[in-house]
Structure formats: structure tokens, C-alpha cells
Design an enzyme around this catalytic site. Structure first.
Site: not given
Lengths: 321, 334
Positions: B29, B68-69, B92-94, B138
Site C-alpha cells: 500500500e 487488501s492485505e 504495520f506488523a499488526d 499499530h
């Protein structure tokens, strides 16, 4: 289609059916460990689509994946060896029924997570587009999978990047044991796909010729850079969700009626013999040959080499450093 | 050799590898840019790590994806299965929680469940950790979770030099690599060579050496451990080995065990919560394979078992710091 093309398609249809009938028998006698999900009833979809594909084209399948593997050209004996967990199986006994893959055939795996193959197949289509290929990627997803969010993420990304990607939705009316009509806000699954911005058609998945025509158009469009599309093909599931499913949600009569009225094999045979393209003798010869192939596959599976405990550690990494 | 920030070091690694291998591409993104009135408008990543790539290589290799991960990770893994060398960026890893299936059930398992037929050489980059008051969704680390999955390699650099060399190794690696970038370290600088270089996985760095106590730390915690070690040495004459494993998977067990064999005392530090994390993992390793070398119980310094809070005072209280590490060292020396 030519005589030879139809003969080949019939061989595939019969092979898919007999593989599942035989798997069911062997599973019930305790020969095969784990869960298995049979494709019987839906053969015209896999064959109708994959008859257009070469080994360079990629597909990703579902938990109900035997049919797609065979339609893509996987060796039935190597598949049966995999069901048995033999080291001679396609995945050396590491995958089993829900994870059969054969990369030499462009078969990137059956996938036990509903809907998960769609985004991965988008990646295969992306590789084709990035390298200037003319090959396409196809993901098979069931009607139940149309309620998974990542399927729509995949559709949207394929449309945005205009990728050579075909989404085949196999609508057997059941998401495991729940009627799709009870859990789909819009029962028109093609309309859902079309809303993502791509051509989407519904076809009778019992009719090989209908699937074959729709798939031919979608695949040709993708090959010439026209972007993704969706085919929703409806066909019955002759057995339960998995082997051992008591099917309390439908009667034996209902299933028998489906077999009488909605079986793609008699439908295919009726048409090609009526049109005088294939003879009854040719059909019988194929049937006998497939029966022999399945006997051979099961015999090989039963005699196949077994893994040893140390094999647990193989194939985790290319190199763990 | 010049002084560079971790952001610039990572950016250089991407440029080197894009140049070296045409199969390398980036998808995520805001990683690239778009055209406006026929002119390129570059975004280059929300943290600027991919700057310059879009202008040089265009949309074909620097793909701005929808939010859209799952599709981003699927697109990367499918391309990797077909011979490409994708780098996927998750901001972000989250947010890997929304594409967890694609990482842990799919990418991590392809090679194994397909019996070694394929490799999936994908790199998934993401920011990690607290320190920016970004709140509970985050600021998490998530590298302990991914370390627990066989089939994945996990990298978390603590400085710009390592970040560049480890990212280059990750991109060249045949296996899937989850690459964590501590977001507070993007502006931290050190000497970084201009040319490409690769740092092997599974080899710890030891930014400080000493014979009294072993400190093992991950990511930005390494810097707190170094500060604690320097202060202990300057004020008390206590000397610490500071071990930065750099890659939680594969973990350099030998360096940790050898150090503990020499010091007999171990403090393990990480900014993640205490349960099922890397501190517990290293403590278990030493309890299992180095117990007879220990002269004192193992201590860990971690975040508490709470989500990451937002307010400055609360996040400061949440994260480990040199003072808490010094207190732990005093305990193992008592």
C-alpha cells in the site's frame, strides 16, 4: 470439438468419476487416513475448464481437489500413492488428499483453507503478466468460498491489474452442510463477481459443453490481455461434504434423484453418441481402460514405499540458515 | 562508507536488488505512486523506504495495491511460486492479523506440504514495535508469533548496517522471510557501505563483549541493552556480552550458549509481552542446554502482559528501558 478432443474429454470425465468412486471404497475400508472430500458429480466443471489449459497454465484447487488435479493431468497412480501417504506420492506423503500438487503440470496445489487459493492464483497471473507470458491462472472456489473476504480482495486486485486470471466458482448448493441460499445475501453468485468489475457468467456445470464454451471464452480473453473473469458453474455433489458425513441434511431419495437427472457423464455420452461423434464401443473401451488404470493405481498405492520418521524433518526450508 | 539512516539503508538494499535481479518486485500500500496529468507522482512508502523505485522502475515492478492485505500476500506468494522474487510490504506488523492465513497456512507450508516441489522466495517487510505512541493496533512486535512457525525465517535488525545486509540476504534467500523494521529506528544512523553486501542469517552480532553477564536482546531492545551495558561498565566496572541474534529464526543458539558458558548469568530483553515470546524462548534454550553453566536464575525484561498503550507516559512505562535492564543485571549478580 473434434472426435479426438471429445474422446479425450470423455476419458478425463470417466477418470475423475472412477477415481472418486474408488477412493470412497478404499477410504471406507480404512486404507486411507485423514479426511477426504469427493468431487463426484462435478466433473464436467474441472474437465470443461482444464481441457483449454496446458502445463504452463497454473491452477489452484480446493479441499475437494482430486478432480482438478486429474483434469490438469496429474498421474492417478501418483495421486493415489499420495492419498496412501507413500513417499512415491506426488507430495511424498507430506500433503495427502487436501494438498496434492504437481508443479510440473502447473497444478499449484489443492488447498484446505476455503477461498485461500484465489489470492495465490492472482499472484500466478501476476507472474504471467510481468514476464510477458500468455499463460493464465485459474482458481477453483466453491459456493461456500464466495463468502470469504479474501476472494473479493483477489477479484478486485485481478481487475485493477487486469490480470490473466479466471475465477471458477463451483456451486454445488452446499457450503459444507449449510445450504448456500441460507448464507448468501445475494444468491446470484455471478452478480457478486460482476460487481467487482469483471465479466461473470453462470453456466450449467452438469453440461460439459456449456462449461467448455464459457471457459474457452474466458481463457481466450485472459490470454490476449483482456483481464480476469468469473464463471459460476452449478453441479451437484453426489456425496457428503467429506467421507463419513451422514448427510442428515438431505434424503437418500434427493441424492438418487440428483444422480438420475443431474449426472454429467450420461449427459455427455447421450449427446456425443446421439450426434454420432463417439460410438458405444469407444465409450466402453474407455471405461474398461479407466477401470484398469484405477486398479493399477490402487495396487501401486498399496505397495508404495512408506516414509520413515526422519522424513518429518525434510522439506521445511530450502536451507535453514 | 557514509553515515546513513536505517530508512536509507533499507532503501539502498531495495535499489541494489531491483537493479541486480529483474524478477524482484515490490507490492504494497502506497509503496509506489501514480500518474497525474501524465507526470509521475511518487509516494515511495508511508515511511519512505521505497523512495525512488517507482520513478526508476514504474508501476510494473512497484505495485501500489488496494488496502487488501490477503490479496497482497497471495499475489506475492503466487508470483514466487512461478519464479518471481516478490517483496510484499505490510504497513504495520499488526495488520498481518488480517492476512495471517496467507502467511502461516499458505506461504510457511507450501514447500513442506508439497513434498519439496517448490520454493516460495517471498520477503514480507513490515514495521514493528512501539515508541511512536501509535497505540494498541499499530505498535505490536509480532515477530515472536512468526518465529513459532516452521517454514518461515524471521529477521529483526537493530541498526542501519544490519538492516541493509539482512534485507539483501532476505531477497536472495530461497525461503520465505518475514522482515521486521523497528519503526523508531528508521531515523537512527550509523556507517553503512554504499555497495551491496549480504549478512548471513543465523549469525548473531555482539555489539558489546564482557565476561560478567550475557544480555540477549532483539530489535530496538538491543539499543537499550547496549546503553545499559555501557553504563554498567562506566559506573560499576561490570562487563556484559550484548548479543543481537538479528534473526530470531534461524536462531544462533551457539553464540548464546557459548556466552552463557563464559558468564554464567543471563538477562533476555524484548519489547514484546512476556508470554510465549522470544525472552521465554531464549530462557528455555539456556535452561535446556546451558543450565549447568548458570550461576544465577535467568531474568527477563519485557513489556507487561497488556496491549500497547498510547499516552506518552503509559508507553514509556510499558516499554523496557536501560534502567530496568540494569536492575535485572544487578539481580543476576546479587
Amino acid at each position: 470439438m473434434t472426435h479426438d478432443g471429445l474422446l479425450r474429454a470423455y476419458r478425463r470425465l470417466r477418470l475423475l468419476r472412477e477415481f472418486e468412486e474408488r477412493t470412497r471404497v478404499e477410504f471406507q475400508t480404512g486404507q486411507i487416513a485423514g479426511f477426504t472430500h469427493l468431487y463426484a458429480g462435478m466433473e464436467a466443471i474441472a474437465v470443461g475448464v482444464c481441457e483449454h489449459l496446458t502445463d504452463e497454465d497454473r491452477i489452484i484447487s480446493t479441499h475437494r481437489g482430486h478432480g482438478h488435479c486429474l483434469a490438469k493431468g496429474c498421474d492417478p497412480a501418483a495421486m493415489m500413492l499420495e492419498l496412501w501417504g507413500s513417499t512415491d506420492g506426488l507430495c511424498r506423503g507430506k500433503g495427502g488428499t487436501m494438498h496434492i500438487a504437481d508443479f510440473s503440470r502447473g497444478m499449484l496445489g489443492a488447498n484446505a483453507v476455503v477461498g485461500a487459493g484465489a489470492p495465490i492464483a492472482v499472484g500466478a497471473a501476476l507472474a504471467s503478466a510481468m514476464t510477458g507470458g500468455t499463460w493464465v491462472a485459474v482458481s477453483f472456489v466453491g459456493d461456500g468460498g464466495t463468502n470469504i473476504g479474501s476472494v473479493y480482495e483477489a477479484m478486485n486486485l485481478a481487475v485493477v491489474l487486469k490480470l490473466p486470471k479466471i475465477f471458477v466458482i463451483e456451486d454445488n448448493g452446499w457450503g459444507e452442510m449449510t445450504p448456500i441460499a441460507d448464507v448468501a445475501g445475494n444468491r446470484d453468485l455471478a452478480a457478486r463477481a460482476a460487481a467487482m468489475g469483471m465479466p461473470a457468467v453462470s453456466v450449467d456445470g452438469v453440461d460439459f459443453f456449456a462449461v467448455h464454451a464459457a471457459a474457452g471464452e474466458a481463457i481466450a480473453r485472459a490470454r490476449r490481455g483482456g483481464g480476469p473473469s468469473t464463471i459460476v458453474a452449478s453441479a451437484p455433489r453426489f456425496y457428503g461434504h467429506h467421507e463419513g458425513d451422514p448427510q442428515l441434511y438431505r434424503s437418500r431419495e434427493e441424492v438418487a434423484e440428483l444422480r438420475r437427472r443431474e449426472d454429467c457423464l450420461p449427459r455427455f455420452i447421450g449427446r456425443v453418441t446421439a450426434e454420432g461423434i463417439l460410438s458405444a464401443d469407444e465409450i466402453a473401451a474407455v471405461d474398461a481402460d479407466i477401470a484398469r488404470i484405477m486398479d493399477d493405481a490402487v495396487a501401486k498405492a498399496k505397495a508404495g514405499p512408506r516414509p520413515v520418521p526422519a522424513d518429518v524433518h525434510e522439506h521445511v526450508y530450502a536451507r535453514y540458515r | 562508507m557514509t553515515i546513513k539512516s536505517m530508512r536509507d539503508a533499507l532503501n539502498e538494499a531495495l535499489h541494489h536488488e531491483f537493479e541486480r535481479d529483474p524478477r524482484v518486485f515490490l507490492i504494497g500500500e502506497d509503496v509506489g505512486g501514480f500518474e497525474k496529468d501524465g507526470q509521475p507522482v511518487e509516494i515511495g512508502g508511508v515511511f519512505g523506504v521505497s523512495k525512488g523505485l517507482y520513478r526508476k522502475y514504474g508501476r510494473k515492478r512497484v505495485i501500489d495495491a488496494p488496502i487488501s492485505e490477503a490479496a497482497i500476500i497471495g499475489a506475492a506468494s503466487g508470483a514466487a511460486l512461478c519464479g518471481m522474487r516478490p517483496i510484499a510490504e505490510i504497513m504495520f506488523a499488526d495488520l498481518t492479523a488480517v492476512c495471517f492465513d496467507q502467511i502461516v497456512n499458505q506461504i510457511a507450508k507450501f514447500r513442506y506440504m508439497f513434498g519439496g516441489q517448490c520454493a516460495c522466495p517471498v520477503v514480507i517487510r513490515m514495521t514493528t514495535g512501539g515508541g511512536r505512541n501509535a497505540g494498541a493496533q499499530h505498535s505490536q512486535t509480532f515477530y515472536p508469533i512468526f518465529t513459532s512457525f516452521p517454514g518461515l525465517k524471521v529477521v529483526v535488525p537493530s541498526n542501519a548496517y544490519d538492516a541493509k545486509g539482512l534485507l539483501i540476504t532476505a531477497i536472495r534467500d530461497e525461503d520465505p522471510v518475514i522482515f521486521f523494521e523497528p519503526k523508531v529506528l528508521y531515523t537512527e544512523k550509523c556507517e553503512v557501505p554504499d555497495e551491496a553486501y549480504a549478512i548471513p542469517f543465523g549469525e548473531a552480532a555482539m555489539p558489546r563483549e564482557g565476561e560478567d553477564v550475557t544480555l540477549v536482546a532483539f530489535g530496538q531492545s538491543v539499543n537499550w541493552a547496549v546503553q545499559a551495558a555501557d553504563e554498567l561498565r562506566a559506573t560499576r566496572g561490570i562487563r556484559c556480552d550484548v548479543i543481537d541474534p538479528r534473526t530470531p529464526s534461524p536462531l544462533d543458539e551457539e553464540t548464546i550458549l557459548e556466552s552463557v558458558a563464559a558468564t554464567g548469568r543471563l538477562v533476555v530483553i524484548d519489547e514484546s509481552p512476556p508470554r510465549c515470546g522470544l525472552t521465554a524462548d531464549v530462557a528455555a534454550l539456556v535452561a535446556d542446554k546451558g543450565f549447568r553453566d548458570l550461576k544465577a536464575p535467568i531474568k527477563t525484561v519485557t513489556a507487561p502482559h497488556t496491549p500497547v498503550p498510547q499516552a506518552r507516559e503509559l508507553e514509556r512505562a510499558y516499554l523496557p528501558n536501560p534502567r530496568r535492564i540494569i536492575a535485572a543485571v544487578e539481580e543476576v549478580l546479587a
